[in-house]
Design an enzyme around this catalytic site. Structure first.
Site, short mmCIF file in Angstrom:
data_model
loop_
_atom_site.label_atom_id
_atom_site.label_comp_id
_atom_site.label_asym_id
_atom_site.label_seq_id
_atom_site.Cartn_x
_atom_site.Cartn_y
_atom_site.Cartn_z
N ASN A 14 41.26 39.83 41.47
CA ASN A 14 40.00 40.58 41.55
C ASN A 14 39.95 41.66 40.47
OD1 ASN A 14 38.10 39.88 43.87
ND2 ASN A 14 40.14 39.68 44.79
N ASN A 107 36.03 48.14 48.57
CA ASN A 107 37.13 47.21 48.83
C ASN A 107 36.58 45.79 48.89
OD1 ASN A 107 39.79 46.38 49.69
ND2 ASN A 107 39.04 46.28 51.81
N HIS A 109 37.46 42.15 50.81
CA HIS A 109 38.28 41.59 51.89
C HIS A 109 37.92 40.11 52.09
CE1 HIS A 109 40.86 41.58 55.37
NE2 HIS A 109 39.92 40.94 56.03
C1 GAR Z 1 42.18 39.22 47.86
O1 GAR Z 1 41.88 38.02 48.53
C2 GAR Z 1 41.57 40.39 48.59
O2 GAR Z 1 40.33 40.09 49.17
C3 GAR Z 1 42.61 40.69 49.65
O3 GAR Z 1 43.83 40.53 48.98
C4 GAR Z 1 43.68 39.54 47.96
C5 GAR Z 1 44.20 40.13 46.68
O4 GAR Z 1 44.20 39.18 45.66
N1 GAR Z 1 42.44 42.00 50.18
C6 GAR Z 1 42.68 42.30 51.43
O5 GAR Z 1 43.13 41.52 52.25
C7 GAR Z 1 42.35 43.74 51.81
N2 GAR Z 1 42.48 43.93 53.20
P1 GAR Z 1 44.19 39.60 44.15
O6 GAR Z 1 45.36 40.57 43.98
O7 GAR Z 1 44.41 38.33 43.40
O8 GAR Z 1 42.86 40.25 43.86
#
Ligand code: GAR
Length: 217
Positions: A14, A107, A109
């Site tokens: 992200n 954020n 999620h």
């Molecule tokens: C993503 O899927 C994000 O939505 C989630 O962690 C992942 C991080 O991936 N976030 C949560 O669960 C927050 N509660 P990334 O490091 O590749 O962006």
């Protein structure tokens, strides 16, 4: 042009989507800092490849959460950030920290909040046999994965989905919606009103995205 800090703990996909969006000269935000609470976060290398300053503020080096958050707050103030984007940042932030950055923390999620707060969202959705899940971009409030919702997108759960295939389908949407939300914030078009977020003026929503709340008066 607003200054954005991105907080990560891991892979950073992200964060990459945000960095790519901000690399466009027409995008109204620039990333001034990427901060990780883990020194082994893969996303740090990606941030460096975009020439963005990175910092590690390791929560395990602090005696209390308050001390960690004080250090984080001071580092963020030093960067001049006006918006904090949590992008897979896996530390709960306390009410004091969030109060100091009220309506300036967003954020992403991987579920249709308030369903499936916390971890293992895709595994739980598959186990429950739900037919639809998705992702949410929201302003941050002190409770975990909670706060006024900016955008949501629905993603079907296929009968043969694994955690990985479902995660990939949801992540595509996360990467699409997060930059859109940051753009609107930077343009001053997001208005938090109680638990809702109103968007000033029309926006182009991609097919599949849940219609956002538009204030076109
Ligand atoms: C993503 O899927 C994000 O939505 C989630 O962690 C992942 C991080 O991936 N976030 C949560 O669960 C927050 N509660 P990334 O490091 O590749 O962006």
């Amino acid at each position: 042009m607003i200054s954005v800090a991105i907080l990560i703990s891991g892979r950073g996909s992200n964060m990459r989507a945000l960095l790519e969006a901000c690399a466009d000269a027409d995008f109204p935000a620039s990333v001034v800092s990427v901060i990780s609470n883990r020194s082994d976060a893969k996303g740090l290398e990606i941030a460096e490849s975009f020439n963005v300053p990175t910092q590690v503020i390791d929560h395990t080096h602090f005696g209390t959460r308050e001390e960690f958050e004080e250090a984080l707050h001071e580092a963020l103030v030093d960067t001049g950030a006006e918006l904090l984007c949590l992008a897979g940042f896996m530390r709960l932030l306390g009410a004091d920290f969030i109060g100091r950055w009220r309506d300036q923390i967003v954020n992403v999620h991987p579920s249709l909040l308030p369903a499936y707060r916390g971890l293992h969202t895709h595994e739980r959705a598959i186990e429950d046999g739900v037919r639809v899940t998705g992702c949410t971009i929201h302003f941050v409030r002190p409770e975990m994965d909670n706060g006024p919702i900016i955008f949501q997108a629905c993603v079907p759960v296929m009968p043969d989905d694994t955690e990985e295939t479902l995660e990939a389908r949801v992540l595509d949407w996360e990467h699409k919606l997060y930059p859109m939300a940051v753009r609107l914030f930077a343009e001053g078009r997001l208005r938090v009103s109680g638990h809702q977020v109103m968007i000033d003026g029309e926006i182009e929503s991609p097919a599949g995205m849940v219609s956002p709340l538009i204030n076109d008066s």
